[in-house]
Every structure is written in C-alpha cells, then in structure tokens.
Design a protein around this motif. Structure first.
Motif, PDB file in Angstrom:
ATOM      1  N   SER A 232      -4.257   3.909   1.127  1.00  0.00           N
ATOM      2  CA  SER A 232      -4.643   2.432   1.667  1.00  0.00           C
ATOM      3  C   SER A 232      -4.569   1.482   0.680  1.00  0.00           C
ATOM      4  CB  SER A 232      -5.786   2.426   2.503  1.00  0.00           C
ATOM      5  OG  SER A 232      -6.802   2.765   1.883  1.00  0.00           O
TER       6      SER A 232
ATOM      7  N   ASN B  30      -4.811  11.441  -2.162  1.00  0.00           N
ATOM      8  CA  ASN B  30      -6.099  10.967  -1.545  1.00  0.00           C
ATOM      9  C   ASN B  30      -7.168  12.337  -1.857  1.00  0.00           C
ATOM     10  OD1 ASN B  30      -5.334   8.676  -0.508  1.00  0.00           O
ATOM     11  ND2 ASN B  30      -5.797   9.497   1.765  1.00  0.00           N
TER      12      ASN B  30
ATOM     13  N   THR C  23       0.866  -1.268   0.125  1.00  0.00           N
ATOM     14  CA  THR C  23       0.042   0.028  -0.223  1.00  0.00           C
ATOM     15  C   THR C  23       0.946   1.458   0.030  1.00  0.00           C
ATOM     16  OG1 THR C  23      -0.141   0.261   2.436  1.00  0.00           O
ATOM     17  CG2 THR C  23      -1.767  -1.221   1.206  1.00  0.00           C
TER      18      THR C  23
ATOM     19  N   ASP D  36      -9.283   7.217  -0.903  1.00  0.00           N
ATOM     20  CA  ASP D  36      -8.603   6.793  -0.020  1.00  0.00           C
ATOM     21  C   ASP D  36      -7.491   5.692  -0.817  1.00  0.00           C
ATOM     22  OD1 ASP D  36      -7.116   6.306   2.328  1.00  0.00           O
ATOM     23  OD2 ASP D  36      -8.428   4.640   2.763  1.00  0.00           O
TER      24      ASP D  36
ATOM     25  N   GLU E 279       0.591   3.570   2.043  1.00  0.00           N
ATOM     26  CA  GLU E 279       0.822   3.789   3.559  1.00  0.00           C
ATOM     27  C   GLU E 279       2.350   3.203   3.644  1.00  0.00           C
ATOM     28  OE1 GLU E 279      -0.904   3.538   8.156  1.00  0.00           O
ATOM     29  OE2 GLU E 279      -1.980   2.425   6.313  1.00  0.00           O
TER      30      GLU E 279
END
Length: 282
Positions: free
Chosen positions: A178, A171, A138, A175, A140
């Motif tokens: 993620s 984003n 991801t 989202d 993240e």
C-alpha cells in the motif's frame, strides 16, 4: 514481420523442426551499433548537449553519416546467430559490457538491429519493461497497471492479485503493497516486477538479473515459476552473473564476449568454458 520464427529458422539453415522442437526466436547475423557521448561532461552539460543536438554542424554530420564531435560508436553485438525453441530456458553469460542486455532488448523489439534480423513467434516480454511500473504509485496500483500492460483483463488481475503479492514477499515485514514504490528497496521492486510478469504465461520471457535479488526462498520460487512457464510452452531467457543460478535454472547457455557469441551449448559445458576463460584472465 511477415515471416514467423519457423520460416526464418528454415531460411537460415535450421532443419525442419519436429513437433517438440518448435522455434520461438531466430536471431540471424545480428549486429547492433549505437552512439554515445564521449569525453568528460562539461559544466552545464544538459544545456550544452541540447545545443549540440540542434546545431547546424551536428545536423550536417548526421546527414553525411559522420559522427558529431565528441560522439563515438559502440558495436555492442557482432554477428550473433542462434535459434531458441519452445520449452527452453536459456542462460546468457559473459563479462560486463559483453552485449547480453543489448541482445535481450533487440529480441524484445525495443532496440533495432543495425544489421541482420530478429524473428519471434508471439510477443516477447522483457521483465520490468512490459510491466511499466511507476515509482510514485503504490505497489497495489502498479500490480494493476503492470497486469494491464501485459494484456490481462481487470478480472484476471483481481484473481491473480493475492498470488502476486504473496509471491513477491514484499508484505512479509509490513504492508508495503500500500506504499509508493519509491519507498521500496531495489530488491523489493525487482521481486514485485518478477511476480507481476510471472503471473501471466508468455511466449518468450526475457529476464535480466531479476533472480539476483531476494533471499534463497524467493530464488527457489522464481526458478519453480520459470519451470512452469517452460512447461506452458514458453521460452525463457535469463541474464545472470551467477553461474549457479544459470545451472539451476537453464539447460542451455549462450556465452557472449565483446559482442561475439563465443559458445552455444549445454549450460554445464558453456559455464565450464567461461570459468576457464575468466580464471585465465586473473
């Protein structure tokens, strides 16, 4: 390297720097050559290539210095010499295949010079390489891995995380942070790479076409961050096919053509000469 950029600059003829002119990169008569497989790829080329690599004929050719069959040598950078200083933003311009990206890799220490030397003060960071992002993870997780690859602590990454995501803008329409990076467009991936790299101050930051992605708002944010990095005593190199981006971001430019450094000077003067050259070729 046993010598730093300051010592190297003095040895190649640069006068002793005053405090505000501290050399960070010295490229001293650098030549870069590499070999590529020439001709048309045959059926089953991967297997055939492996066979050629391990064949006795190819090994003998390498030992003798001769080129194996079907291989040609590319002289990508030819005797380039220049010195870069703290606080400078330097644009690299030139036609496709002129050696710009190859030169950046040599400055970053990822590609050895065939002849000549590259000296640096501090650790150069090539955008998108030092932050070694992985497509199946991801966004993240890649922010964390990219930060660790640049030497940031987990606390530093945590403190910078929200700013990295906001800066990248990925984003803004969902989202995406993620989701795995393989679901990103090329522009989204490039913006996240830049945001990660820009989260840390660098002695020397090398950027290859990253600002060509994204909208005008992202480019303005990127240029503002480059100015901050320069103010923090860093040196920024920017490769771009957009002359306007070079003019907006850099005060100095290097023009490479067919591996040769044709001109080194103010961005305005170098780009004017390059545009005259390219218009004459049309």
């Amino acid at each position: 390297m046993t010598k730093d950029a300051t010592q190297a600059a003095q040895e190649v003829g640069v006068t002793a720097p005053v405090p505000e002119k501290v050399p960070t990169v010295v490229v001293d008569d650098v030549h870069i050559k590499y070999r590529v497989q020439g001709g048309k790829a045959a059926k089953g080329s991967a297997t055939a290539a492996l066979s050629r690599m391990v064949s006795l004929k190819a090994r003998r050719a390498r030992k003798s210095g001769a080129l194996p069959p079907g291989v040609r040598e590319v002289h990508a950078v030819k005797g380039v010499t220049f010195t870069a200083y703290k606080g400078e933003a330097i644009g690299l311009i030139g036609s496709n295949g002129s050696g710009k990206s190859t030169l950046l890799k040599a400055i970053a220490g990822l590609l050895p010079a065939t002849e000549g030397r590259v000296y640096t003060q501090g650790q150069p960071s090539l955008l998108g390489v030092n932050a070694a992002l992985m497509s199946d993870l991801t966004g993240e997780r890649n922010v964390i891995l990219g930060g660790l690859a640049m030497g940031m602590s987990r606390q530093e990454i945590q403190n910078a995380y929200a700013g990295i995501v906001d800066f990248s803008g990925i984003n803004e329409k969902g989202d995406f942070i993620s989701l795995p990076m393989r679901t990103y467009s090329s522009g989204m991936g490039a913006r996240l790479r830049f945001a990660i790299a820009a989260a840390k101050s660098h002695d020397v930051l090398l950027i290859d076409e990253a600002l060509a992605t994204g909208d005008a708002k992202f480019r303005r944010r990127s240029q503002a961050r480059i100015n901050e990095l320069r103010a923090e005593a860093g040196t920024v190199f920017l490769v771009s096919h957009s002359n306007s981006t070079i003019l907006e971001t850099c005060e100095r430019a290097l023009w490479l053509e067919a591996g040769v450094l044709r001109m080194d000077g103010s961005a305005k003067d170098v780009i004017a000469a390059y545009e005259e050259f390219t218009s004459g070729k049309k």
